[in-house]
Write a protein that holds these residues in place. Sequence first.
Motif, short mmCIF file in Angstrom:
data_model
loop_
_atom_site.label_atom_id
_atom_site.label_comp_id
_atom_site.label_asym_id
_atom_site.label_seq_id
_atom_site.Cartn_x
_atom_site.Cartn_y
_atom_site.Cartn_z
N SER A 67 0.83 -1.21 0.00
CA SER A 67 0.00 0.00 0.00
C SER A 67 0.86 1.26 0.00
CB SER A 67 -0.91 0.02 1.23
OG SER A 67 -0.16 0.11 2.42
N ASP A 114 -2.98 -4.92 1.68
CA ASP A 114 -2.04 -5.18 2.78
C ASP A 114 -2.46 -6.38 3.61
OD1 ASP A 114 -0.29 -3.22 2.09
OD2 ASP A 114 -0.72 -1.87 3.75
N LEU A 122 -6.42 -0.54 -0.64
CA LEU A 122 -5.04 -0.70 -0.17
C LEU A 122 -5.00 -1.45 1.17
CD1 LEU A 122 -3.31 2.65 -1.16
CD2 LEU A 122 -3.58 0.52 -2.45
#
Length: 486
Positions: free
Chosen positions: A227, A272, A268
């Motif tokens: 990210s 992750d 994002l």
Amino acid sequence: MKILTNAEIAEKIDTRIFRMLSDTVDEMGLEAYIVGGYVRDMLLERPSKDVDVVVVGSGIEVAKTFAKKLGKGAHCSYFKNFGTAQVKWHGEEIEFVGARKESYQRDSRKPIVEDGTLDDDQKRRDFTINAMAICLNKTRFGELVDPFDGIYDLEDGIIATPLDPDITFSDDPLRMMRCVRFATQLKFVIEEETFEALERNRERIKIISQERIIDELNKIMLATSPSYGFVELQRCGLLQLILPEVAALDIVEERNGRRHKNNFYHTLEVLDNVAKNTAERIAEDKDRVLFLRWAALLHDIGKPKSKRWDPLIGWTFHNHNYLGMKMVKPLFNRMKLPLDERLKYVQKLVDLHMRPINIADDEVTDSAVRRLLFDAGDDIDDLMLLCEADITSKNEQRKKGFRENYQLVRQKLVDIEEKDRIRNFQPPVDGVEIMERFHLQPCKEVGVLKMALKDAILDGIVPNEHDAAVAFVDAKARELGLEPSK
């Protein structure tokens, strides 16, 4: 990070291969230096196998002489046009090149190369942390040559260019991608002037081939926290030029006091989460992990196109999974990503990523689980991992509820698979048997019977067994006016 003395560096490189290389260049009366990533990673105490050596003179001649000195098992290959050579010896690989200086033309990242000094060579490097050199000559063995204070940038966790960043990035725009990639991999901060140059020069990325760009993007994808790289690409404006479908998620609209979440930052977070849960799989199946992460990045790209305002319920994103799935192939094609089974895998995960939560929201029926197993096949575990990563609610109670529901779905998947063997199943009566049984040529009725049998098995009406399937097909055929052969 501890800053090492020259003596401590000399101790770290005091190996047989570096000592023999030192003897070689001294005997030839030349200077040679370890440069680039190996120096950076050694000082950071990170593993690194790639050894690059710069020779003030002919790198090819040094490589040939060095290979002879190593003797049995050593292999030297060289490329006259590029002035580079490689020596392989018992698993060790060392790249050689002569020191050079470079100049660039506006419309190309391919430099005009001339012989140069070590100083010239260090000035052409992309970042200060990659511009350090360690001398291999005996009288200076282990001496760090660091004209741009790269060691202090390593200590401070900073990505900066040796010279004017506008020139660095304009000369070779791929360095902009490398800048973000190194920041992501090393968890470093991009120095302010360097970042501003990324913004100013972002349009220059258009002269870089998609293959080069995707290579850097994939390295960002495989980082511990990918990210970070996508936030930096979005901040400097590169993401809009490279992956506009992902950049378009970075918007929040409000009507009548109701806002939807920022789907860019949600995406994002999902990426992750997937990265965290696949880190240990990279060594054994890097390719699959990479494309699972691509599925995470692209799972919501259909949302901007599907977004609607409903006065009764607020913002909706109906069918965003299907629209997103349809967007994946054009994106892969443009980015020169593989158009093979890996594309189909990403399309499948994007298309199916809402199914488990929809099942979990309702009563977890056997029929719904059978259909999920049938559609996901061997990718069911990756799909469930993606779906669980998609739980990013800030409401802990809501998050806990989702996770408990997913556990129910997971248990049902195990139970149904054990009982009905649905994963990747083929109906026990196929089209060939249907045609033989009813004396048919390929026709609409064959398709109707096959589909009816598949649905009946998935709905639990008929066991996944041959005799039961034949009985069902016979009954269905009679409804169509067909009789089985005697």
